[in-house]
Scaffold this active site. Sequence first.
Site, PDB file in Angstrom:
ATOM      1  N   ASP A  31       0.861  -1.180   0.000  1.00 51.56           N
ATOM      2  CA  ASP A  31       0.000   0.000   0.000  1.00 51.56           C
ATOM      3  C   ASP A  31       0.899   1.233   0.000  1.00 51.56           C
ATOM      4  OD1 ASP A  31      -2.348   1.659   0.468  1.00 51.56           O
ATOM      5  OD2 ASP A  31      -1.630   1.803   2.535  1.00 51.56           O
ATOM      6  N   GLY A  73      -5.005   3.119  -3.300  1.00 52.53           N
ATOM      7  CA  GLY A  73      -6.227   3.822  -3.666  1.00 52.53           C
ATOM      8  C   GLY A  73      -5.964   4.937  -4.662  1.00 52.53           C
ATOM      9  N   ASP A 123      -0.190   5.175   0.819  1.00 51.17           N
ATOM     10  CA  ASP A 123      -0.414   6.166   1.874  1.00 51.17           C
ATOM     11  C   ASP A 123      -0.672   5.493   3.217  1.00 51.17           C
ATOM     12  OD1 ASP A 123      -0.466   8.789   0.298  1.00 51.17           O
ATOM     13  OD2 ASP A 123      -1.841   7.514  -0.830  1.00 51.17           O
TER      14      ASP A 123
END
Length: 266
Positions: free
Chosen positions: A9, A44, A11
């Site tokens: 991932d 994301g 952030d």
Amino acid sequence: MKYKLIALDVDGTLLNDNHELTEQTKKTIQEVSRTGAEIVLCTGRGPQNSIPFMEEIGLKGYVISHNGAATVDVVTKEVVHQFAMDTKAIGPYMDYFREKKVHFDVNTAFRMYVDNVDGMVVEVRSMYENFLMLPANLPPMQELGEPVVKVTAFDYADVLDKVHEEIGKWTPEFNILRSGEYFLDLMHPDASKGNALKQLAKRRGVRPEEVLAIGNYYNDITMLTFAGLGIAMDNSPLEVKAAADEVTASNNEDGVHAALLKYCLS
């Protein structure tokens, strides 16, 4: 080499709270890559503001972007897979966000749109600057010319709590999830980081037990549970830690470096 595919991932995981990739973490990722393991960012973010981190580290391969809704080749910028949303079904959600004065953006694989770029308040504009993005004005949906893969609402946490509760009662047409304290995402029902990582692993001929994933938030749970080893950051909510196999240090303490050192380089 036990882990052949490593999903990170961005952030709250790869980056610290100042949105920085530390030199120590970068060097450790490069060292792991030299052992033959394939690194994929699973985020994301869109490809346009996640691929630069792959380039900074010196990596090729793929980014799984928009929480799994679009997988993109880092070098060719080709969309190798995407989960397209039903644009007609998006309309009522956009109307709801406008009525509640909740800011939202509409995303295709490489583009982001908002209702009024010039009318964005300072906090919203600042958010996009932090994430190295500048949206364009949203045209009529039929004029987009490419599939919509994600719609993101941005507001205070308590506002999004209520929004999530209310739209969660509607007929389930989308995967609705919190991708951050101030973000709520709508995607195709099959779109998730875990599903996209599963498809990429199959494409690369990698078994689930050969996959390592590191994340910090609710949208990371599907990839943490798919991976043979799922590692949560210490800055993760309790539910995310509970879903993971292990917990590493926080994103402000180079937790990715610590995890890779322990599980890939020891």
